[in-house]
Design an enzyme around this catalytic site. Sequence first.
Site, short mmCIF file in Angstrom:
data_model
loop_
_atom_site.label_atom_id
_atom_site.label_comp_id
_atom_site.label_asym_id
_atom_site.label_seq_id
_atom_site.Cartn_x
_atom_site.Cartn_y
_atom_site.Cartn_z
CB CYS A 131 -0.94 0.00 1.21
SG CYS A 131 -0.12 -0.31 2.79
CG HIS A 244 -1.35 3.97 5.01
ND1 HIS A 244 -2.06 3.65 6.14
CD2 HIS A 244 -0.85 2.79 4.53
CE1 HIS A 244 -1.99 2.36 6.34
NE2 HIS A 244 -1.27 1.80 5.39
#
Length: 341
Positions: A131, A244
Site C-alpha cells: 500500500c 496512510h
Amino acid sequence: MQKIDVAVIGATGLVGEAILRGLETSGFPVGELYPLASEQSVGDHVFFNGDTCFVEKATTFDYTKVQLVWSAVNDTLARHIIPIAQSAGCIVIDNSSSYRLDDDVPLVIPEINPEAVFEMSEKKIIANPNCSVIQLLMSISPLVNLGCVNRVIVSTYQSVSGVGRTGINDLIDQSHTVLEDSASAGSTYARKTAFNLLPQIGAFESNGYSSEEMKIYTEACKILNRKDIDFVATAVRVPVFFGHAQSVHVDCSQAVNMDSITSAYQRSPGLTLMSELDYPTPHEHGMTQDDVFLGRLRHDHHTMNSINFWSVCDNLRKGAALNAVQIANLLVERDVLQAAK
C-alpha cells in the site's frame, strides 16, 4: 461485453470487502461472484450489487467455476490457497507479499506500468504492490517521468487498518483503557498503539530497516525497473483508523520548475494536488477516496533540485482494493484475460 465469473478470497476482511465495493462501481463485467473465506465464515453472507452472496470455504472451493480470483489474505494463506486456484487455470491478483518479488510475477500499478500485465507467466499471478509503495510511486510519478529523480526519502504514517480488523479493534480497546485509566488492553503489536507512535512495521532486518521499509525499496525498484533511484524509508504505525500519510523528499539531478511540475501533477490520473496552502489529512481524504492527495509541495531550503510534499491515500482503496480491481480492468481492456482462458 462478455461476463467473467470471479471469486474473492478473504471476502469478509477489510480489503476483500473493499474489492466487492470497487467491483460494484468499476464497470468490471462480473458474471457470477463467489465470496470465499475461512471455515469460520462459511455460511455468512456478503452483499454485492444488491444481492446476497453466501460465503464458501476457500480451500475446498471448485476454482474451475471462475476465470479470475482476487486473493486478499495474509502471506501464509496465500501460499496455501493460490496454488489451488492456479491448478484450475485461474488468473490470480494477489494482495499479499508472497509473490511480489518473483521474477515471473508482474507487480503492477496501472497508472505507472500497465504494460507489465503482458509479462504474466504461466503462473498466471499478478501481484498487487504494498500500500505504501502504491501511494509513494503515484505521488512521485510526474517527477519520475521527467527522468531526473536520484533519491527519495519517505516517512510513512500508517493507520492500524493496515493490519486488518484486529488493528482497529486493538486501537478501540486500548483507547478506552487509557481514557478510563484501567488495565492495559492487549495489542497486535509489540507495543501499544493508542496515543502512541511506533517506528516499526514488520520485523527488523540485519541492516536495521524494518520489513515494511525494505518493501518500499525493493518493490519500487521492481515496478519502475530502475535500480539507479535510491529509496530510503522510515515506516511508522500511528493511532489512526484509516488512511496512510507520507512525508516525501525527492532529490533530482536538475532544478525542478515548480510551475511545470504543478501542471504535471494536475494532469496525472489518480492524483489530486491541493491548493498551495491546503493539505490532505487521513480523516478527510484517507477514507472512501480513490485518489492520492498531495499538499505542501515546496522546494528544499538550499537547492532547487529537491522538493518536499505531503500525501494521503485511502490504504484500503487505492492502497489495495482499487488497484487490484484496476488491474483486472486492465486485463479486460487489453484482452489478456480472454487470451489466457
